[in-house]
Scaffold this motif. Structure first.
Motif, PDB file in Angstrom:
ATOM      1  N   LYS A  99      11.783 -19.254  11.469  1.00  0.00           N
ATOM      2  CA  LYS A  99      10.696 -19.932  10.742  1.00  0.00           C
ATOM      3  C   LYS A  99      10.588 -19.191   9.408  1.00  0.00           C
ATOM      4  O   LYS A  99       9.703 -18.362   9.206  1.00  0.00           O
ATOM      5  CB  LYS A  99       9.389 -19.850  11.543  1.00  0.00           C
ATOM      6  CG  LYS A  99       9.132 -20.993  12.501  1.00  0.00           C
ATOM      7  CD  LYS A  99      10.018 -21.049  13.706  1.00  0.00           C
ATOM      8  CE  LYS A  99       9.698 -19.977  14.704  1.00  0.00           C
ATOM      9  NZ  LYS A  99      10.594 -19.992  15.886  1.00  0.00           N
ATOM     10  N   ASP A 100      11.567 -19.443   8.568  1.00  0.00           N
ATOM     11  CA  ASP A 100      11.756 -18.659   7.352  1.00  0.00           C
ATOM     12  C   ASP A 100      11.199 -19.411   6.150  1.00  0.00           C
ATOM     13  O   ASP A 100      11.731 -20.455   5.764  1.00  0.00           O
ATOM     14  CB  ASP A 100      13.262 -18.393   7.183  1.00  0.00           C
ATOM     15  CG  ASP A 100      13.561 -17.500   6.001  1.00  0.00           C
ATOM     16  OD1 ASP A 100      12.629 -17.193   5.243  1.00  0.00           O
ATOM     17  OD2 ASP A 100      14.734 -17.120   5.836  1.00  0.00           O
ATOM     18  N   VAL A 101      10.152 -18.850   5.574  1.00  0.00           N
ATOM     19  CA  VAL A 101       9.500 -19.530   4.456  1.00  0.00           C
ATOM     20  C   VAL A 101      10.431 -19.628   3.242  1.00  0.00           C
ATOM     21  O   VAL A 101      10.404 -20.620   2.499  1.00  0.00           O
ATOM     22  CB  VAL A 101       8.151 -18.832   4.111  1.00  0.00           C
ATOM     23  CG1 VAL A 101       8.355 -17.464   3.520  1.00  0.00           C
ATOM     24  CG2 VAL A 101       7.316 -19.683   3.191  1.00  0.00           C
ATOM     25  N   VAL A 102      11.288 -18.605   3.080  1.00  0.00           N
ATOM     26  CA  VAL A 102      12.212 -18.627   1.936  1.00  0.00           C
ATOM     27  C   VAL A 102      13.236 -19.751   2.107  1.00  0.00           C
ATOM     28  O   VAL A 102      13.559 -20.469   1.158  1.00  0.00           O
ATOM     29  CB  VAL A 102      12.921 -17.256   1.780  1.00  0.00           C
ATOM     30  CG1 VAL A 102      13.868 -17.282   0.602  1.00  0.00           C
ATOM     31  CG2 VAL A 102      11.901 -16.151   1.621  1.00  0.00           C
ATOM     32  N   HIS A 149      -1.801 -21.880   4.360  1.00  0.00           N
ATOM     33  CA  HIS A 149      -0.980 -20.707   4.656  1.00  0.00           C
ATOM     34  C   HIS A 149       0.221 -20.650   3.713  1.00  0.00           C
ATOM     35  O   HIS A 149       0.562 -19.597   3.168  1.00  0.00           O
ATOM     36  CB  HIS A 149      -0.523 -20.807   6.113  1.00  0.00           C
ATOM     37  CG  HIS A 149       0.284 -19.630   6.572  1.00  0.00           C
ATOM     38  ND1 HIS A 149      -0.201 -18.344   6.553  1.00  0.00           N
ATOM     39  CD2 HIS A 149       1.556 -19.548   7.070  1.00  0.00           C
ATOM     40  CE1 HIS A 149       0.732 -17.524   7.006  1.00  0.00           C
ATOM     41  NE2 HIS A 149       1.807 -18.220   7.322  1.00  0.00           N
ATOM     42  N   TRP A 150       0.827 -21.785   3.506  1.00  0.00           N
ATOM     43  CA  TRP A 150       1.996 -21.889   2.609  1.00  0.00           C
ATOM     44  C   TRP A 150       1.611 -21.460   1.188  1.00  0.00           C
ATOM     45  O   TRP A 150       2.330 -20.704   0.538  1.00  0.00           O
ATOM     46  CB  TRP A 150       2.500 -23.330   2.628  1.00  0.00           C
ATOM     47  CG  TRP A 150       3.659 -23.586   1.719  1.00  0.00           C
ATOM     48  CD1 TRP A 150       3.597 -23.880   0.378  1.00  0.00           C
ATOM     49  CD2 TRP A 150       5.040 -23.569   2.054  1.00  0.00           C
ATOM     50  NE1 TRP A 150       4.861 -24.050  -0.126  1.00  0.00           N
ATOM     51  CE2 TRP A 150       5.767 -23.865   0.871  1.00  0.00           C
ATOM     52  CE3 TRP A 150       5.746 -23.341   3.229  1.00  0.00           C
ATOM     53  CZ2 TRP A 150       7.161 -23.940   0.862  1.00  0.00           C
ATOM     54  CZ3 TRP A 150       7.129 -23.413   3.197  1.00  0.00           C
ATOM     55  CH2 TRP A 150       7.817 -23.704   2.017  1.00  0.00           C
ATOM     56  N   CYS A 183       4.295 -18.222  12.600  1.00  0.00           N
ATOM     57  CA  CYS A 183       5.550 -17.482  12.404  1.00  0.00           C
ATOM     58  C   CYS A 183       6.001 -17.416  10.945  1.00  0.00           C
ATOM     59  O   CYS A 183       6.717 -16.490  10.578  1.00  0.00           O
ATOM     60  CB  CYS A 183       6.659 -18.090  13.242  1.00  0.00           C
ATOM     61  SG  CYS A 183       6.282 -18.093  14.987  1.00  0.00           S
ATOM     62  N   LEU A 184       5.604 -18.375  10.119  1.00  0.00           N
ATOM     63  CA  LEU A 184       6.048 -18.352   8.711  1.00  0.00           C
ATOM     64  C   LEU A 184       5.451 -17.137   8.023  1.00  0.00           C
ATOM     65  O   LEU A 184       4.227 -16.982   7.984  1.00  0.00           O
ATOM     66  CB  LEU A 184       5.586 -19.604   7.978  1.00  0.00           C
ATOM     67  CG  LEU A 184       6.465 -20.845   8.030  1.00  0.00           C
ATOM     68  CD1 LEU A 184       5.896 -21.919   7.133  1.00  0.00           C
ATOM     69  CD2 LEU A 184       7.890 -20.550   7.640  1.00  0.00           C
ATOM     70  N   GLY A 185       6.315 -16.299   7.491  1.00  0.00           N
ATOM     71  CA  GLY A 185       5.852 -15.145   6.724  1.00  0.00           C
ATOM     72  C   GLY A 185       5.271 -14.044   7.577  1.00  0.00           C
ATOM     73  O   GLY A 185       4.738 -13.071   7.052  1.00  0.00           O
TER      74      GLY A 185
END
Lengths: 328, 468
Positions: free
Chosen positions: B294-297, B446-447, B378-380
């Motif tokens: 769950k990779d924000v990048v 959150h994003w 999970c993101l970040g």
């Protein structure tokens, strides 16, 4: 002009909550040894891992020896050697088997592997320890084994992250000699280290990274003595002049000499900034002698890598503080 | 020889071990024979089967799951990633190299198993039983390695809990068919015929073919994950093909005279198969969203690729759960289009003909909500194990809260959590829609917070470039 071995264009690398590299661009020439320096957390390791095609950048391009890392990662892996600051070796294998495995995974033909193993072991002074288990080696020897594994396939580009950490002074000295010999064999090296005095011994270039930005990338001069000198300004050279006794006319005489831009110091010891060819420097001595100034010492003042690095860092941070919003 | 395979042989097959393994196994089998009155029969095959399970499935799964994880913890993995080995060579070198010692022991067990079953069964059946055991062992090991590599997407730090979790899952997968035979030691359970798309297959043969197919898929998946580790991009094609295969395989197990759908008329079986396909897609989506990064990048890169219409790049970057979710939507759309019986004969007296459609739509909304919850937690998230926290939250939503509501007399509003209890379209869709919308809003905030953090430090100088 020959194509650079490393060409980095607008490289951006992001962690989820931090941008580690900000639109970084630079190029590294064939046959150079570049010292990659910067404070902790500056982005040095991230930069090296991107160059090694181990991590994917957010945007931008890296070209290694004509190959783009994103398009041809495995071809790039074949051409480079990378030693991480936190490396591991197979402790249960003997030194010989470690080197044999390293050669085999780089697809060196089986018949040539013994030669490569012997050559690598010899370069790193491991020839008498081939039958020892890697896990029993001291830290310094493990470091040497790790470097031997990294160079066993004769990479064209060698990326070393803190290769001297944990080494004793003698081992560091031999590491410096190894760097120069690898360079002489045609490799290009990019070495990250905090031990600047040691980098000074073998580096031809310096690349400073701070907070994800390249703040300096310069060539280091080699003087006749063989020592490296950091090039603060390609035009003006600092020269130190000492007299046998104080002379009040010193500043006046020096200011009148063509090429001298600034004079700092007292009436016995000064530093002047001279702009001109090396051959013109004797003019300064001639003027001083003709004016009966009792000059006893005259030499180029060399800034050490450490001084230059700290100075650059200070200037860069001052710029940031003065113009926090004015950055590209 | 494959260098990675050779390295594992160096490490695992020492002279001492090569001699000790058959010696110890011979002693165990010899003891069993002497205790059973010098008879080479069922008791020996039972011991051989158990020894095989312990060696190849339990221990082998551990070695397979740790093959890459241990390299990461000892920091040798980057050295391997920088090698010139192809992804395939790295895959099979590790797949058969890491558990080579357990496989070596397993071979002796299989030999004894085969010989001890020939007395009671035909040669052909003994051979098939042996092949089934071998395939179950190999599949479990390959699945363990697959899970551990898939788990690397979540985070690269090694923890024994993660490793143990992968091992347990793989062991369960490997044992699901063997457990009854291990308990009874008669292999009678394998005689039950299996109906697949109306064709009747002998049980043993069907199990062998099924495991062989899933074994091949696990190796393909492993190879794809290894490619990713070696920085080679993967197209979404193979993953899509796997989903199609899984849908096709699972839907075939729906029988016309199924006891689950006991009133199912033969002419509606394809509708039921589509519903089952939709449910299979939900499960695959949940599996993918659990294991995938769950990779924000990565999502930012994907967003940039979509914006710049670099569709090939989009194909490389798109999360596998998103592809699986597309299949959910496709199967859902087909389910909604297909005609339904006008009577409520199929679905029982209490359900309207629209019951299945409502449930599918509503459950798809809940699935979207669950994906959102995974992303939210999970993101970040720098700490690993966010996925396990989400599992706890989901168990709250699916088990604890409905039970509490029920206990306090809220049976009539249980449809908020269980779409299956909805009585009309509004009750079916509204709870899922509102909960998904709430998670979407939280996810957006959150994003934005993550993006602000990432871009809070500004570049120093224009261009930020330098050349020597």
């Amino acid at each position: 002009m020959a194509e650079p071995i490393v060409l980095v264009e607008d490289l951006v690398y992001e962690y989820p909550t931090k941008r580690a590299l900000h639109s970084v661009s630079c190029q590294i020439e064939h046959g150079s040894i570049t010292a990659l320096v910067g404070p902790n957390g500056a982005g040095k390791t991230t930069f090296l891992r991107c160059l090694a095609a181990l991590d994917n950048p957010f945007s931008g391009q890296i070209t290694i020896n004509g190959l783009k890392t994103q398009n041809h990662p495995r071809d790039v892996h074949r051409q480079i050697g990378y030693l991480s600051d936190l490396f591991g070796i197979y402790d249960e294998l003997t030194v010989q088997r470690c080197l044999y495995h390293a050669a085999a995974i780089h697809q060196i033909p089986a018949a040539q592997i013994p030669d490569h193993v012997a050559k690598s072991a010899e370069r790193l002074g491991l020839e008498t320890r081939l039958q020892e288990t890697a896990g029993t080696l001291s830290r310094g020897l493990r470091q040497r084994l790790a470097i031997a594994q990294t160079i066993i396939h004769d990479p064209v580009l060698l990326l070393l992250d803190e290769p001297a950490s944990g080494l004793d002074p003698e081992a560091r000295q031999s590491l410096s000699e190894l760097m120069l010999s690898l360079r002489d064999d045609g490799m290009t090296l990019l070495v990250s280290s905090h031990i600047l005095a040691e980098l000074e011994d073998y580096s031809s270039h310096m690349l400073i990274i701070d907070n994800g930005h390249i703040i300096e990338h310069s060539m280091l001069h080699t003087s006749t003595s063989g020592a490296q000198d950091y090039d603060t300004s390609p035009e003006a050279v600092p020269l130190r002049i000492c007299l046998a006794c104080p002379d009040e006319r010193l500043h006046q005489v020096l200011s009148a000499i063509p090429g001298i831009e600034a004079v700092e110091g007292d009436f016995q010891e000064v530093t002047v900034l001279f702009q001109g060819e090396v051959g013109q420097r004797h003019e300064i001595i001639r003027h001083l002698v003709e004016s009966c100034v009792p000059v006893i010492a005259f030499q180029e003042q060399k800034a050490s890598l450490q001084e230059a690095y700290l100075q650059k860092l200070k200037v860069s941070r001052r710029t940031v503080a003065a113009h926090p919003g004015g950055q590209g | 020889m494959n260098p990675e395979f050779r390295r594992n042989i160096w490490l695992e097959l020492t002279t001492h071990r090569v001699i000790a393994m058959p010696l110890i196994l011979s002693l165990i089998f010899g003891l069993t024979i002497s205790l059973s009155g010098s008879v080479f029969d069922r008791s020996v095959s039972h011991v051989a089967g158990t020894a095989f399970v312990l060696l190849v499935i339990v221990w082998g799964c551990r070695q397979s799951a740790e093959a890459v994880l241990s390299e990461i913890s000892t920091r040798t993995w980057d050295h391997q990633r920088l090698s010139s080995l192809s992804a395939w060579n790295m895959t099979w070198g590790k797949l058969y190299g890491a558990p080579i010692f357990s496989l070596y022991g397993g071979l002796f067990c299989l030999l004894v198993l085969f010989l001890s079953t020939t007395g009671e069964h035909s040669f052909q059946k003994s051979l098939l039983i042996t092949i089934l055991y071998a395939l179950c062992g190999l599949f479990a090991q390959s699945f363990a390695m697959f899970l551990s590599l898939a788990g690397l997407r979540q985070g690269r730090a090694y923890t024994w809990r993660r490793s143990a979790f992968y091992q347990v899952l793989a062991i369960l997968m490997g044992l699901q068919i063997l457990i009854p035979t291990l308990i009874s030691s008669t292999f009678e359970e394998l005689r039950t015929d299996i109906t697949w798309y109306g064709f009747v297959f002998p049980g043993l043969l069907f199990y062998i073919c099924s495991i062989a197919l899933f074994y091949i898929w696990s190796i393909i998946g492993l190879h794809q994950l290894m490619r990713k580790e070696l920085q080679i991009t993967n197209s979404p094609l193979l993953w899509s093909l796997f989903i199609v295969f899984a849908l096709f395989y699972c839907s075939g197990l729906i029988k016309e005279d199924s006891t689950i759908f006991e009133k199912t008329h033969e002419e509606w079986v394809w509708q039921i198969r589509i519903y089952s396909a939709c449910i299979t897609c939900w499960l695959i989506t949940l599996f993918a969203v659990f294991f995938e990064a769950k990779d924000v990048v990565l999502l930012r890169r994907l967003y940039a690729a979509v914006k710049s219409r670099h569709w090939q790049q989009v194909g490389y970057l798109i999360p596998r759960w998103a592809i699986a979710f597309c299949f959910v939507l496709i199967s859902l759309a087909i389910s909604l289009i297909l005609p339904l019986p006008t009577s409520n004969a199929i679905f029982g007296p209490n359900n309207t003909p629209d019951f299945f459609r409502q449930t599918l739509v509503s459950q798809t909304l809940f699935l979207l909500r669950d994906i959102g919850i995974f992303m939210l937690f999970c993101l970040g998230n720098k700490r690993q194990g966010g996925e396990f926290a989400v599992l706890i939250y989901l168990s709250l939503l699916y088990i604890v809260l409905p039970q509490m509501l029920n206990a306090f007399g809220g049976e009539d509003v249980l449809f908020i959590f269980y779409s299956i209890l909805a009585e009309n379209w509004l009750e079916a869709i509204l709870p899922g829609l509102l909960q998904t919308a709430l998670i979407a809003v939280l996810l957006k905030l959150h994003w934005q917070k993550l993006s602000r953090k990432a871009h809070s430090d500004v570049p120093i100088e224009e261009g930020n470039s330098a050349t020597a």
